[in-house]
Structures are given as C-alpha cells and as structure tokens.
Design an enzyme around this catalytic site. Structure first.
Site, mmCIF file in Angstrom:
data_model
loop_
_atom_site.group_PDB
_atom_site.id
_atom_site.type_symbol
_atom_site.label_atom_id
_atom_site.label_comp_id
_atom_site.label_asym_id
_atom_site.label_seq_id
_atom_site.Cartn_x
_atom_site.Cartn_y
_atom_site.Cartn_z
ATOM 1 N N HIS A 36 -6.477 11.261 5.748
ATOM 2 C CA HIS A 36 -7.498 12.202 6.220
ATOM 3 C C HIS A 36 -6.874 13.442 6.842
ATOM 4 O O HIS A 36 -7.430 14.003 7.792
ATOM 5 C CB HIS A 36 -8.466 11.517 7.214
ATOM 6 C CG HIS A 36 -9.528 10.713 6.520
ATOM 7 N ND1 HIS A 36 -10.657 11.272 5.985
ATOM 8 C CD2 HIS A 36 -9.597 9.385 6.254
ATOM 9 C CE1 HIS A 36 -11.397 10.320 5.443
ATOM 10 N NE2 HIS A 36 -10.775 9.168 5.574
ATOM 11 N N LEU A 127 -8.455 3.856 -4.592
ATOM 12 C CA LEU A 127 -7.187 4.092 -5.302
ATOM 13 C C LEU A 127 -7.334 5.254 -6.287
ATOM 14 O O LEU A 127 -6.552 5.407 -7.217
ATOM 15 C CB LEU A 127 -6.731 2.818 -6.029
ATOM 16 C CG LEU A 127 -6.469 1.614 -5.123
ATOM 17 C CD1 LEU A 127 -6.062 0.384 -5.949
ATOM 18 C CD2 LEU A 127 -5.381 1.910 -4.087
ATOM 19 N N SER A 128 -8.375 6.040 -6.079
ATOM 20 C CA SER A 128 -8.561 7.297 -6.816
ATOM 21 C C SER A 128 -8.832 7.145 -8.308
ATOM 22 O O SER A 128 -8.238 7.847 -9.132
ATOM 23 C CB SER A 128 -7.367 8.236 -6.611
ATOM 24 O OG SER A 128 -7.255 8.563 -5.272
ATOM 25 N N GLU A 162 -14.733 17.465 -8.167
ATOM 26 C CA GLU A 162 -15.237 16.439 -7.254
ATOM 27 C C GLU A 162 -16.099 17.086 -6.165
ATOM 28 O O GLU A 162 -17.128 16.560 -5.758
ATOM 29 C CB GLU A 162 -14.054 15.680 -6.651
ATOM 30 C CG GLU A 162 -14.471 14.542 -5.796
ATOM 31 C CD GLU A 162 -13.763 13.238 -6.123
ATOM 32 O OE1 GLU A 162 -12.978 13.171 -7.085
ATOM 33 O OE2 GLU A 162 -14.014 12.281 -5.384
ATOM 34 N N ASP A 174 -5.404 13.331 -3.853
ATOM 35 C CA ASP A 174 -5.568 12.352 -4.936
ATOM 36 C C ASP A 174 -5.256 12.973 -6.292
ATOM 37 O O ASP A 174 -4.534 12.402 -7.119
ATOM 38 C CB ASP A 174 -7.000 11.814 -4.972
ATOM 39 C CG ASP A 174 -7.426 11.228 -3.641
ATOM 40 O OD1 ASP A 174 -6.551 11.044 -2.785
ATOM 41 O OD2 ASP A 174 -8.620 10.966 -3.479
#
Ligand code: GLA
Length: 390
Positions: A36, A127-128, A162, A174
């Site tokens: 983060h 885990l993307s 995204e 990611d």
C-alpha cells in the site's frame, strides 16, 4: 493447459481461417514487502510468479474484438469503436476491454482480434490475476497491431484500465511486476520515478510459500479507494510543514514524528505512519536481500504485517491467523499479508526443511478455525510478460 491444447480450443471456438495464431503470457505477482505504498510514491519489492494468463490471439479482417476464456461459457464481442458502451455492463471482459480502450486513448490504432484467455493465477487472491489479464491483453493487442512495445508503457496503460474501466484507483506495482518480472529476481521498484533494480533472490535453503485464505471480503475495493483518500488528506497535512514534498514517501520517520501533530485526525495519522515506516522497511529489506541477511528480511516482513493490521487496517482474521500461527513455527523467518488485503494471500519466507511442516500446521489449524481450506503455493520468481513463439 499447454499452448498446443489452447490452440486447439481456440480453433474449435473461433474456427480456422488459416491465419497465424500467436501466444502471449503475463504472470501474476507476489509482493515480498512494501504494501500500500506504491500509490504514495514508495519503493516496493514484488516478484513475478509462475502462475499466469496465457493468451492465444489472431488478427481479424474487420474491427471486431472477440474474447473468450477457457473456464467460462461466455463470449464477448464488440466493435472496437463501441467498447466504451460496454463499460460497467459486463460479467466478464472488463479488464480486457478497458485495456483496449486505454491503448486507443494512447494513440494505438488497434486491429480486430480473436482472443482466448487461460488463467492460472487464482482470481481474487491478491496475486494480481487482473494485472496478468491486462498486461497480456496490452502486449497481444499492441503486437498484433504492429506497434513497438515498450513494456513499462504497457504497464502504465494496464494500470489506467483498472482505474478507469474497473474503478479501483490502484498503483503501478502489479502491472509493472507482471510486465517487467525477471526469473530469479525480485524487482526493487521506485513507484515515483519508475526506476528499478533487479535484486537476485539468493535465498538458498529457503522458500517463498504463499498461503491463499480463499476469502475475499467485499469491502476490498471501497476500502482501497478510501485509503487513497486518507493518504491524500495526510499528504496535504504534511505539506503544510514540508512544502517541498509531493508524495508521502518523501516523509522520513523523523519528519513524521516531528510533524505528526499537524494531522488532527488520528486515523489519518495512523495511515500515514504505516506509509512512512513501510517505505523505510522496504529500503532495509532490499539491503538485507543484497547482503543475504534473511533473518532481518523476515523480521521486516513481520513488522510490515503488524503495521498493515494495526495502522493501515487492511488485514482480516484469516490473514492474521495465518501470520500469527506461521510466525510461531520453527524455520519460518517471516510471514505477512501480501497485496491489497481484506482476504487474499499471505507470503512467508520458510526454511526449505520447514516448508512441509508449515503447510501441514497452517492447513490443519486454518480448517479447524474457519471451516474452509487454505491453498499453498511454493513459488519462484519468473519472467514478466512476453510472446511465446509457437
Ligand atoms: C493492489 C493494487 C496495488 C497495490 C497493492 C497494495 O494490489 O493493485 O497497486 O497498491 O494493492 O500494495
């Protein structure tokens, strides 16, 4: 499923018009430390995984994009000009179409394509899998449209997909890890400048073990965007004392302690404390990895989890259980949640001889406490997105 089998499914699904099939792969990622903080300009330390999206692609003569996944009985079909109309309306396909749209916005002249997706990154696991889908799409569409492919640019385009199409204000980590991973290495990535260094994962005798809680709490994306808002609030507080900063990652622990009183809201203050100290931990962890001080690396992982749990509040009972129980076991150097949190996975650095015991103990304890199964993956760092020549 291997590529010959996927080619066969492709031809059964879309028919054979004699045109060339091409294959692309993009991996998921696990973040070893630095959670983060990518959206606050911090440095992170992810690695690409062997779990990945494989994409079989073929150019079409018209302007249509047709998508299908091996595990879903849905085909999405749209004219390239009409992609935007589907935004928010699809059960599946948003990541792919969002990526196509961002490529177009960036000036790519896309050609029509048929695309078959096969995923081995577990969905919703932190885990993307979404980054793997986006980056494989960006790579395939840019290559099939005959454009030069700068992988960092494709990572940025995927991140925008995204954000704009799916609505999560994610950072760059990611997509960057999926696009730029390197076998046997972690990526020490500065998310502010996008400068990066590959650090060899010389962890002889140790293993990176991922535990999937197999839960995803609904709050995930709303809380994610809320944390971003809190960080912006924290940043404007600190800017009153430090006018030369543009990101929270530029606040040192000393400057934080000196000026934290500027942030009256104690929740915001905790969020900022996580960011500041996590940024510091990643730098120490990168040094520890280079000097092969794995004990220190593990300690930093443990501290990272504590901070994510108590200050950033993005963990959950399932992750806390795995971390707490894992940390008690012999041969375990460190365990922490990885990714966005609110479910998903924990990552542990475990002595090779201790891995079986770790898996055995955690899986039994987890089942007893939560009446569900955890899943385990022993992983190695793999290469980022690429074309597979078939
Ligand atoms: C998600 C986001 C990333 C990053 C992590 C938390 O995976 O997509 O950009 O913020 O959460 O580190």
């Amino acid at each position: 499923m291997e590529i010959p089998e996927l080619k066969k499914i492709f031809l059964d699904t879309f028919g054979d018009d004699g045109k060339e099939l091409r294959a692309f792969e993009a991996p998921g990622r696990v973040n070893l430390i630095g959670e983060h903080i990518d959206y606050c300009g911090g440095c992170v330390l992810p690695m690409a995984l062997g779990m990945k999206t494989t994409l079989i692609a073929r150019r079409r003569r018209d302007n249509v994009l047709r998508l299908k996944a091996t595990d879903l009985d849905v085909t999405v079909e749209t004219d390239i000009e009409k992609i935007e109309e589907l935004c928010g309306k699809l059960f599946w396909g948003e990541y792919q179409l969002g990526t196509a749209l961002e490529l177009i916005k960036d000036g790519y002249d896309l050609c029509g394509c048929d695309l078959l997706y096969h995923d081995t990154v577990p969905h919703g696991s932190g885990l993307s899998s979404s980054a793997a889908t986006e980056v494989s799409t960006a790579l395939a569409l840019s290559k099939l449209s005959g454009k030069e492919t700068d992988m960092i640019k494709l990572a940025r385009i995927s991140q925008m997909a995204e954000k704009n199409f799916v609505g999560v204000e994610c950072g760059i980590m990611d997509q960057f890890a999926s696009a730029m991973g390197k076998r046997g290495h972690a990526i020490f990535l500065d998310c502010k400048t996008l400068s990066y260094e590959y650090i060899p994962l010389d962890i002889d005798g140790y293993k990176i073990v991922i535990t999937n809680t197999n839960v995803k709490h609904a709050l995930g994306s709303s809380e994610y965007n809320e944390r971003r808002r809190e960080c912006r609030e924290g940043l404007s507080g600190f800017m009153r004392a430090m006018s030369d900063i543009s990101e929270l990652s530029e606040v040192s622990p000393e400057a934080f302690e000196e000026n934290k009183g500027l942030i009256k809201n104690l929740t915001t203050q905790k969020r900022v404390r996580h960011i500041v100290y996590e940024c510091e931990r990643v730098k120490l962890a990168a040094g520890a990895l280079k000097s092969r001080d794995l004990a220190l690396f593990g300690e930093l992982m443990n501290k990272s989890h504590e901070s994510l749990r108590d200050d950033y509040e993005v963990s959950c009972p399932e992750l806390d259980f795995i971390v707490k129980e894992g940390q008690k076991l012999n041969g375990v150097l460190g365990v922490r949640m990885t990714g966005g949190g609110f479910g998903g996975c924990a990552v542990a650095l475990v002595g090779g001889d201790a891995a079986d015991n770790y898996i055995d103990r955690i899986s039994r304890g987890y089942r007893e406490k939560f009446s569900r199964d955890a899943t385990f993956y022993i992983t190695e760092a793999e290469d980022g997105a690429h074309e597979v020549f078939i």
